[in-house]
Design an enzyme around this catalytic site. Structure first.
Site, PDB file in Angstrom:
ATOM      1  N   ASP A  63      29.688  25.746  31.721  1.00  0.00           N
ATOM      2  CA  ASP A  63      30.278  26.410  32.880  1.00  0.00           C
ATOM      3  C   ASP A  63      31.727  25.945  32.971  1.00  0.00           C
ATOM      4  O   ASP A  63      31.994  24.779  33.269  1.00  0.00           O
ATOM      5  CB  ASP A  63      29.511  26.030  34.150  1.00  0.00           C
ATOM      6  CG  ASP A  63      30.036  26.753  35.383  1.00  0.00           C
ATOM      7  OD1 ASP A  63      31.220  27.141  35.398  1.00  0.00           O
ATOM      8  OD2 ASP A  63      29.253  26.921  36.338  1.00  0.00           O
ATOM      9  N   VAL A  64      32.657  26.858  32.699  1.00  0.00           N
ATOM     10  CA  VAL A  64      34.070  26.456  32.593  1.00  0.00           C
ATOM     11  C   VAL A  64      34.668  25.989  33.916  1.00  0.00           C
ATOM     12  O   VAL A  64      35.751  25.415  33.927  1.00  0.00           O
ATOM     13  CB  VAL A  64      34.959  27.591  32.010  1.00  0.00           C
ATOM     14  CG1 VAL A  64      34.531  27.935  30.590  1.00  0.00           C
ATOM     15  CG2 VAL A  64      34.970  28.820  32.911  1.00  0.00           C
ATOM     16  N   ASN A  90      38.496  33.607  28.123  1.00  0.00           N
ATOM     17  CA  ASN A  90      37.972  34.934  28.472  1.00  0.00           C
ATOM     18  C   ASN A  90      36.956  34.886  29.620  1.00  0.00           C
ATOM     19  O   ASN A  90      36.828  35.854  30.363  1.00  0.00           O
ATOM     20  CB  ASN A  90      37.329  35.551  27.229  1.00  0.00           C
ATOM     21  CG  ASN A  90      36.465  36.748  27.562  1.00  0.00           C
ATOM     22  OD1 ASN A  90      36.969  37.842  27.806  1.00  0.00           O
ATOM     23  ND2 ASN A  90      35.147  36.542  27.604  1.00  0.00           N
ATOM     24  N   TYR A 155      39.514  38.111  43.608  1.00  0.00           N
ATOM     25  CA  TYR A 155      39.752  38.405  42.180  1.00  0.00           C
ATOM     26  C   TYR A 155      41.247  38.579  41.905  1.00  0.00           C
ATOM     27  O   TYR A 155      41.782  38.022  40.936  1.00  0.00           O
ATOM     28  CB  TYR A 155      38.975  39.666  41.792  1.00  0.00           C
ATOM     29  CG  TYR A 155      38.990  39.970  40.316  1.00  0.00           C
ATOM     30  CD1 TYR A 155      38.358  39.121  39.405  1.00  0.00           C
ATOM     31  CD2 TYR A 155      39.613  41.115  39.828  1.00  0.00           C
ATOM     32  CE1 TYR A 155      38.366  39.412  38.035  1.00  0.00           C
ATOM     33  CE2 TYR A 155      39.620  41.410  38.473  1.00  0.00           C
ATOM     34  CZ  TYR A 155      38.995  40.555  37.583  1.00  0.00           C
ATOM     35  OH  TYR A 155      39.000  40.840  36.238  1.00  0.00           O
ATOM     36  N   LYS A 159      43.627  36.332  39.335  1.00  0.00           N
ATOM     37  CA  LYS A 159      44.333  36.896  38.170  1.00  0.00           C
ATOM     38  C   LYS A 159      45.852  36.868  38.375  1.00  0.00           C
ATOM     39  O   LYS A 159      46.592  36.677  37.398  1.00  0.00           O
ATOM     40  CB  LYS A 159      43.826  38.310  37.875  1.00  0.00           C
ATOM     41  CG  LYS A 159      42.341  38.356  37.449  1.00  0.00           C
ATOM     42  CD  LYS A 159      42.062  37.597  36.143  1.00  0.00           C
ATOM     43  CE  LYS A 159      40.639  37.822  35.649  1.00  0.00           C
ATOM     44  NZ  LYS A 159      40.321  37.081  34.413  1.00  0.00           N
TER      45      LYS A 159
HETATM   46  N1  LIG Z   1      35.404  44.547  32.329  1.00  0.00           N
HETATM   47  C1  LIG Z   1      36.582  44.852  32.859  1.00  0.00           C
HETATM   48  O1  LIG Z   1      36.790  45.977  33.374  1.00  0.00           O
HETATM   49  C2  LIG Z   1      37.725  43.849  32.823  1.00  0.00           C
HETATM   50  C3  LIG Z   1      39.027  44.332  33.082  1.00  0.00           C
HETATM   51  C4  LIG Z   1      40.077  43.430  33.050  1.00  0.00           C
HETATM   52  C5  LIG Z   1      39.852  42.101  32.786  1.00  0.00           C
HETATM   53  N2  LIG Z   1      38.589  41.659  32.546  1.00  0.00           N
HETATM   54  C6  LIG Z   1      38.422  40.225  32.284  1.00  0.00           C
HETATM   55  O2  LIG Z   1      37.892  40.061  30.985  1.00  0.00           O
HETATM   56  C7  LIG Z   1      37.078  38.888  30.956  1.00  0.00           C
HETATM   57  C8  LIG Z   1      35.715  39.234  30.362  1.00  0.00           C
HETATM   58  O3  LIG Z   1      35.155  40.262  31.148  1.00  0.00           O
HETATM   59  P1  LIG Z   1      33.885  41.132  30.650  1.00  0.00           P
HETATM   60  O4  LIG Z   1      34.086  42.482  31.182  1.00  0.00           O
HETATM   61  O5  LIG Z   1      33.634  40.932  29.220  1.00  0.00           O
HETATM   62  O6  LIG Z   1      32.729  40.427  31.522  1.00  0.00           O
HETATM   63  P2  LIG Z   1      31.134  40.274  31.237  1.00  0.00           P
HETATM   64  O7  LIG Z   1      30.647  41.370  30.367  1.00  0.00           O
HETATM   65  O8  LIG Z   1      30.539  40.072  32.592  1.00  0.00           O
HETATM   66  O9  LIG Z   1      31.056  38.901  30.399  1.00  0.00           O
HETATM   67  C9  LIG Z   1      31.495  37.713  31.023  1.00  0.00           C
HETATM   68  C10 LIG Z   1      31.362  36.573  30.034  1.00  0.00           C
HETATM   69  O10 LIG Z   1      31.834  35.377  30.691  1.00  0.00           O
HETATM   70  C11 LIG Z   1      30.790  34.407  30.673  1.00  0.00           C
HETATM   71  N3  LIG Z   1      30.910  33.604  31.895  1.00  0.00           N
HETATM   72  C12 LIG Z   1      30.887  34.008  33.187  1.00  0.00           C
HETATM   73  N4  LIG Z   1      31.045  32.959  34.009  1.00  0.00           N
HETATM   74  C13 LIG Z   1      31.192  31.861  33.215  1.00  0.00           C
HETATM   75  C14 LIG Z   1      31.391  30.483  33.468  1.00  0.00           C
HETATM   76  N5  LIG Z   1      31.463  29.995  34.711  1.00  0.00           N
HETATM   77  N6  LIG Z   1      31.482  29.638  32.414  1.00  0.00           N
HETATM   78  C15 LIG Z   1      31.385  30.113  31.135  1.00  0.00           C
HETATM   79  N7  LIG Z   1      31.196  31.409  30.833  1.00  0.00           N
HETATM   80  C16 LIG Z   1      31.096  32.268  31.873  1.00  0.00           C
HETATM   81  C17 LIG Z   1      29.503  35.185  30.533  1.00  0.00           C
HETATM   82  O11 LIG Z   1      28.528  34.386  29.892  1.00  0.00           O
HETATM   83  P3  LIG Z   1      26.971  34.247  30.382  1.00  0.00           P
HETATM   84  O12 LIG Z   1      26.649  35.458  31.190  1.00  0.00           O
HETATM   85  O13 LIG Z   1      26.208  34.118  29.090  1.00  0.00           O
HETATM   86  O14 LIG Z   1      26.969  33.005  31.188  1.00  0.00           O
HETATM   87  C18 LIG Z   1      29.941  36.318  29.608  1.00  0.00           C
HETATM   88  O15 LIG Z   1      29.941  35.886  28.272  1.00  0.00           O
HETATM   89  C19 LIG Z   1      37.024  38.363  32.388  1.00  0.00           C
HETATM   90  O16 LIG Z   1      37.947  37.305  32.516  1.00  0.00           O
HETATM   91  C20 LIG Z   1      37.460  39.549  33.223  1.00  0.00           C
HETATM   92  O17 LIG Z   1      38.075  39.153  34.428  1.00  0.00           O
HETATM   93  C21 LIG Z   1      37.519  42.511  32.554  1.00  0.00           C
END
Ligand SMILES: NC(=O)c1ccc[n+]([C@@H]2O[C@H](COP(=O)([O-])OP(=O)(O)OC[C@H]3O[C@@H](n4cnc5c(N)ncnc54)[C@H](OP(=O)(O)O)[C@@H]3O)[C@@H](O)[C@H]2O)c1
Length: 238
Positions: A63-64, A90, A155, A159
């Site tokens: 957990d980061v 990420n 959020y 960011k």
């Molecule tokens: N999806 C979008 O529309 C979007 C747009 C802009 C930016 N982003 C950014 O891109 C990044 C990835 O998003 P995503 O869409 O890929 O999200 P996602 O599908 O929900 O995946 C999130 C990942 O982060 C891990 N995670 C969550 N909380 C954590 C913690 N406390 N410690 C370690 N790992 C943790 C999860 O692992 P587990 O579930 O296995 O724990 C999973 O691997 C995020 O920073 C998000 O803010 C996303």
């Protein structure tokens, strides 16, 4: 001349699913050696990637938002990789509520994971990269880091903070051959956000497209630093 990623040692937080998983897969396909984490037991992700034919991949739980977990993650990476060239911050969460409805726990959790987690991991990486030939840190921010929206107070704050942190860290360490990029995607087709759920996914950015951009900046020649990237759906859903 672009930089080869073959043999580079990379750590990707939140690499089990979504954007992080796409980045892990593309790094492995380029011949990098990769440690990834999710919050809990992440062995299943390593097993899936090994079944897919990748060998140099190692997963652990972290957990980061917890500095002691982060210290353990980097010790795991030291043992598996023997050094670190690339960190991809990420891991992230989104809690979307009007400000008056945000609990103190909602606020702290969002800032702890998205912003403090990025600092904790960057701090560990910098101690390894300084004096060891430099390195590269890529932070997954969001267009929410420059565009506020209703329901986004926690959020957006995390960011916006990540963008300022990334730029200051870049200025601190660029002379030590450590490059920092922050990437700001719009809506990506993952399970991340209930805000765009149910609107269909065909208009969204694919996670692989974000990973393509991450690899493109990592491959830039050492003389050049792409410090900030915005990525948008070409035709956003209504
Ligand atoms: N999806 C979008 O529309 C979007 C747009 C802009 C930016 N982003 C950014 O891109 C990044 C990835 O998003 P995503 O869409 O890929 O999200 P996602 O599908 O929900 O995946 C999130 C990942 O982060 C891990 N995670 C969550 N909380 C954590 C913690 N406390 N410690 C370690 N790992 C943790 C999860 O692992 P587990 O579930 O296995 O724990 C999973 O691997 C995020 O920073 C998000 O803010 C996303």
């Amino acid at each position: 001349m672009s930089t080869s990623l073959a043999g580079k040692r990379a750590l990707v937080t939140g690499g089990t699913r979504g954007i992080g998983r796409a980045i892990v897969e593309q790094l492995l396909a380029e011949g990098a050696h990769v440690v990834l984490c999710g919050r809990g037991d992440s062995d299943w992700a390593e097993a899936e990637l090994r079944t897919a034919g990748f060998q140099n991949v190692y997963a652990t739980g972290c957990d980061v938002s917890i500095p002691e977990h982060v210290a353990g993650l980097f010790q795991f990476a030291d043992a598996k990789l023997g050094g670190l060239d690339i960190l991809i911050n990420n891991a992230g969460i989104g809690i979307f509520k009007p400000t008056a409805e945000l609990t103190i726990e909602d606020w702290r959790h969002t800032l702890d994971v998205n912003l403090s987690g990025t600092f904790f991991c960057s701090r560990e990486a910098l101690t390894r990269m300084r004096g060891a030939g430099g390195g590269y840190i890529v932070n997954l921010s969001s267009l929410a880091g420059k565009n506020p929206f209703a329901g986004g107070a926690a959020y957006n704050a995390s960011k916006f903070g990540m963008n300022g942190f990334s730029e200051a860290m870049m200025l601190d360490h660029r002379q030590e051959d450590i490059r920092v990029t922050y990437i700001m995607p719009g809506s990506v087709d993952t399970d991340f956000s209930p805000r765009t759920a149910g609107k269909g996914a065909d208009w969204k950015i694919a996670p692989q497209d974000v990973a393509d951009m991450v690899l493109a900046v990592l491959k830039m020649p050492a003389r050049t630093l792409v410090s900030r990237v915005e990525i948008r759906p070409a035709k956003p859903g209504k």
